[in-house]
Enzyme design. Sequence first.
Site, PDB file in Angstrom:
ATOM      1  N   VAL A 189       0.834  -1.205   0.000  1.00  0.00           N
ATOM      2  CA  VAL A 189       0.000   0.000   0.000  1.00  0.00           C
ATOM      3  C   VAL A 189       0.870   1.257   0.000  1.00  0.00           C
ATOM      4  O   VAL A 189       0.533   2.259  -0.638  1.00  0.00           O
ATOM      5  CB  VAL A 189      -0.935  -0.007   1.234  1.00  0.00           C
ATOM      6  CG1 VAL A 189      -1.616   1.352   1.399  1.00  0.00           C
ATOM      7  CG2 VAL A 189      -1.971  -1.121   1.114  1.00  0.00           C
TER       8      VAL A 189
ATOM      9  N   GLU B  77     -15.066  -7.337  -5.182  1.00  0.00           N
ATOM     10  CA  GLU B  77     -14.594  -8.563  -5.842  1.00  0.00           C
ATOM     11  C   GLU B  77     -15.115  -9.817  -5.148  1.00  0.00           C
ATOM     12  O   GLU B  77     -15.408 -10.833  -5.793  1.00  0.00           O
ATOM     13  CB  GLU B  77     -13.055  -8.573  -5.840  1.00  0.00           C
ATOM     14  CG  GLU B  77     -12.423  -9.706  -6.601  1.00  0.00           C
ATOM     15  CD  GLU B  77     -12.698  -9.668  -8.091  1.00  0.00           C
ATOM     16  OE1 GLU B  77     -12.162  -8.808  -8.779  1.00  0.00           O
ATOM     17  OE2 GLU B  77     -13.485 -10.505  -8.573  1.00  0.00           O
TER      18      GLU B  77
ATOM     19  N   GLY C  61     -20.930 -29.782   5.576  1.00  0.00           N
ATOM     20  CA  GLY C  61     -20.723 -28.341   5.698  1.00  0.00           C
ATOM     21  C   GLY C  61     -20.767 -27.597   4.373  1.00  0.00           C
ATOM     22  O   GLY C  61     -20.452 -26.409   4.315  1.00  0.00           O
TER      23      GLY C  61
ATOM     24  N   ASP D 252     -29.045 -17.028  -4.377  1.00  0.00           N
ATOM     25  CA  ASP D 252     -27.652 -16.592  -4.306  1.00  0.00           C
ATOM     26  C   ASP D 252     -27.068 -16.410  -5.710  1.00  0.00           C
ATOM     27  O   ASP D 252     -26.446 -15.381  -6.019  1.00  0.00           O
ATOM     28  CB  ASP D 252     -26.843 -17.635  -3.514  1.00  0.00           C
ATOM     29  CG  ASP D 252     -25.354 -17.328  -3.492  1.00  0.00           C
ATOM     30  OD1 ASP D 252     -24.938 -16.484  -2.680  1.00  0.00           O
ATOM     31  OD2 ASP D 252     -24.610 -17.931  -4.291  1.00  0.00           O
TER      32      ASP D 252
ATOM     33  N   LYS E 175     -25.754 -12.885  -7.894  1.00  0.00           N
ATOM     34  CA  LYS E 175     -24.466 -12.786  -8.582  1.00  0.00           C
ATOM     35  C   LYS E 175     -24.669 -12.528 -10.079  1.00  0.00           C
ATOM     36  O   LYS E 175     -23.913 -11.760 -10.698  1.00  0.00           O
ATOM     37  CB  LYS E 175     -23.666 -14.065  -8.354  1.00  0.00           C
ATOM     38  CG  LYS E 175     -23.218 -14.216  -6.889  1.00  0.00           C
ATOM     39  CD  LYS E 175     -22.781 -15.633  -6.562  1.00  0.00           C
ATOM     40  CE  LYS E 175     -22.289 -15.749  -5.121  1.00  0.00           C
ATOM     41  NZ  LYS E 175     -22.097 -17.162  -4.706  1.00  0.00           N
TER      42      LYS E 175
END
Lengths: 468, 468
Positions: free
Chosen positions: B70, B165, B223, B237, B241
């Site tokens: 940075v 992103e 999971g 979902d 997107k």
Amino acid sequence: MQVRTSVTMTSATPTGVLRSDGAVTATGPETSADGTRATPLRVALLGCGVVGSEVARLLTQQAVDLQARVGRPLELVGIAVRRGNRPRPGIDPALFTTDAEALAARPDVDLVIEVIGGIEPARSLILTALGHGASVVTANKALLAEDGATLFAAAARAEADLYFEAAVAGAIPIIRPLRESLVGDEITSVIGIVNGTTNFILDKMDTDGAGFGDTLTEAQELGYAEADPTADVEGFDAAAKAAILASLAFHSRVTAADVYREGITEVSSSDIASAKAIGCVVKLLAICQLSDAADDADRTVSVRVHPAMIPRSHPLAGVGGAYNAVFVESRSAGRLMFYGPGAGGSPTASAVLGDLVTVARNRVRGAVGPGESSYAARAIASIGHVTTRYHLSLEVADVAGVLATIAHVFAQHDVSIQTVRQNGRGEDAQLVIVTHRATDAALSATVASLRELDTVRDVTSVMRVEGE
Amino acid sequence: MQVRTSVTMTSATPTGVLRSDGAVTATGPETSADGTRATPLRVALLGCGVVGSEVARLLTQQAVDLQARVGRPLELVGIAVRRGNRPRPGIDPALFTTDAEALAARPDVDLVIEVIGGIEPARSLILTALGHGASVVTANKALLAEDGATLFAAAARAEADLYFEAAVAGAIPIIRPLRESLVGDEITSVIGIVNGTTNFILDKMDTDGAGFGDTLTEAQELGYAEADPTADVEGFDAAAKAAILASLAFHSRVTAADVYREGITEVSSSDIASAKAIGCVVKLLAICQLSDAADDADRTVSVRVHPAMIPRSHPLAGVGGAYNAVFVESRSAGRLMFYGPGAGGSPTASAVLGDLVTVARNRVRGAVGPGESSYAARAIASIGHVTTRYHLSLEVADVAGVLATIAHVFAQHDVSIQTVRQNGRGEDAQLVIVTHRATDAALSATVASLRELDTVRDVTSVMRVEGE
């Protein structure tokens, strides 16, 4: 939204402006898509070969969209060519100039696109452009790999942009992902198929069973290989790209001279067949890796280009024809792959124009994008220290005890054998050996010792096995 | 270069500073990696679930690298959580606050990361942060798909960054390539596998031949699926997107409400078997397409999420398990694919941190990155106008002339049949029909007419076939 009406380009004089309706007006505030008046950003194009002419055409055809995306019109004010009298369909001949230096030095130019290639005059022209405050978009992998640091320093001094998405893997976005998307992560490995010519040849050899020479001739006839194919088949092109990828991935300066390089001219049809026999395919890979070490400061970077066998189940194995792909592993993101056309006028022009819009947006906002990041300054590991697996083919005398003798040589050099296959054929036998991971130095010493044995007639091939 | 020494985070007070050696000092100029003194950029983290806690950990572990990349240190000054008393290993409890609004409104915060998810309070918090001039990094697909325009407008007013992103396909760089790398090109189609849960389930069904219910239970146990799997298995979902991808690809505002959506709960093991029989695999696809039209202004955008059969030779067919991939076609670049892990704490954190470094670099330079680009303002095509191919299974009476009757119904509705397979079994027969391209409206009308025929016992399944 493409401009459907026929448009012509403006002359190469600094006062011409391309309007979206194709008319030429005097320089001055223009009415932009949103009704406000906007001064154009002036673009100079250095080079008008396959990529340059496509860039010039798209700048006209997509003028309305590009203006909307940048926020100001882009005006092509000149194209530097070697011979101004060659006809180039669809491009206004008045734009051409053979005085590239004068075009790059024009004080009214905001953005310079360099698609000449090679070291000189490209380097001098880019430095001239940056010195005059212009931002630069280049597709020049050879120059970036040889002397990127000089270019980045000049861009930093000028507070201008230097973008180069088109330099590696054509239209595949890989520079921006490495420079920006993955910049919060630790990249450990980048493995790429980054040369379409060699991938086409190796893919054809795999499919047809033909030899390298015949396949190269076919690739040349089809336009996939150049008349002088050295840069591609000897791996120079891939090595330049590997240096660029490694520099970005590991925040270190890596030049073409740091890259270990072997081409594909020695790959035989029997190598391809041997790869098949172990469920692999032969690819020319550009491999950039960060070593493991207990202390982070001791971690080194290895960068190499060579043919290698990879398992057919590996994502890179399915990359056929002249396509390119880059496989990236990082600590947090895991395994990523980027795939697409790696060369050609249109794909490369797409990458150039993506950069052009980005640097133009930066210019509109008075901003600059990322510069060089080389703070990590990793040391480069020599090829001797690189570890990988190996596939060896040996011609040996078919006598009792030969395998024991050979296995002993491997053990002496600390190279562990994973599999051996013995094919007897009369007096001689063929041995095919795949090793576990070993250093390149240890493997080279093993091969040298094998060649000294009376029972070994020949070591017919040695090839690395990658992509575990 | 990771920090090898153990480091602790600073307290949530505005005066704490994380030094690279882990010590806490008062706020003030810090010595940066290059020896200059640099004021830290202050980071607030909203949410500390799987992604948030990984972001917090990596901000500490990678502090030295992030500072070098940075140009200034990043200082984590507070983490908003719902319950402050839950232990979170490796994170200083003094950083936690349950007052998210106060944290987002802190005037000394430069960068805000939102990983709470959902519409509220995430939207209010992001607007508060932007209103106070902070740049925002978010992984919130649902909010961007429902009300992205409000967020972009607030970012533009504040001259701050809004980066996201992580909102689509986890660690796979796809937002930046669409927003920047391909911004000089005309994207015509984006087809993605963007939901790992459903891809895991469909892949398992394909491999094991099991039904949807059993496979969902297994995915929940492993999971890969949540206790309430609705958002994933019903396609919500993926639809969010798809809206984000379509907005970027086509420079138009597309919201979740514009997306046609079907989930995978109706996909049966016989659908999977039918797909296999025609060399296809079933995937839940997010499909964003720009229509053809003689006049560019008439071109529309279609955005849909539904299960579909795709040929096993298509690059998306090989995307297994919980992996994601996005396939992009554009006019100049051609066919590109982006592949990688689509979810999980580490991959998502990688994407968040890549954005964080980018917006931090922008902040250091006083610059902002790209904002909303919706100038094209394409109309959204209704699903009835979308054309694709279809696979139908029918139970019919096994009597003479039944095929002729059925073929006549297809012809009446202008739906052309590509292949028919008839499996006789006693009194009944099964017909499997694959059509040529037809509109959704024509296909629906065909199915309605088929159901009225006496000879048709049932239309057991209808599925789209994509990826020619």
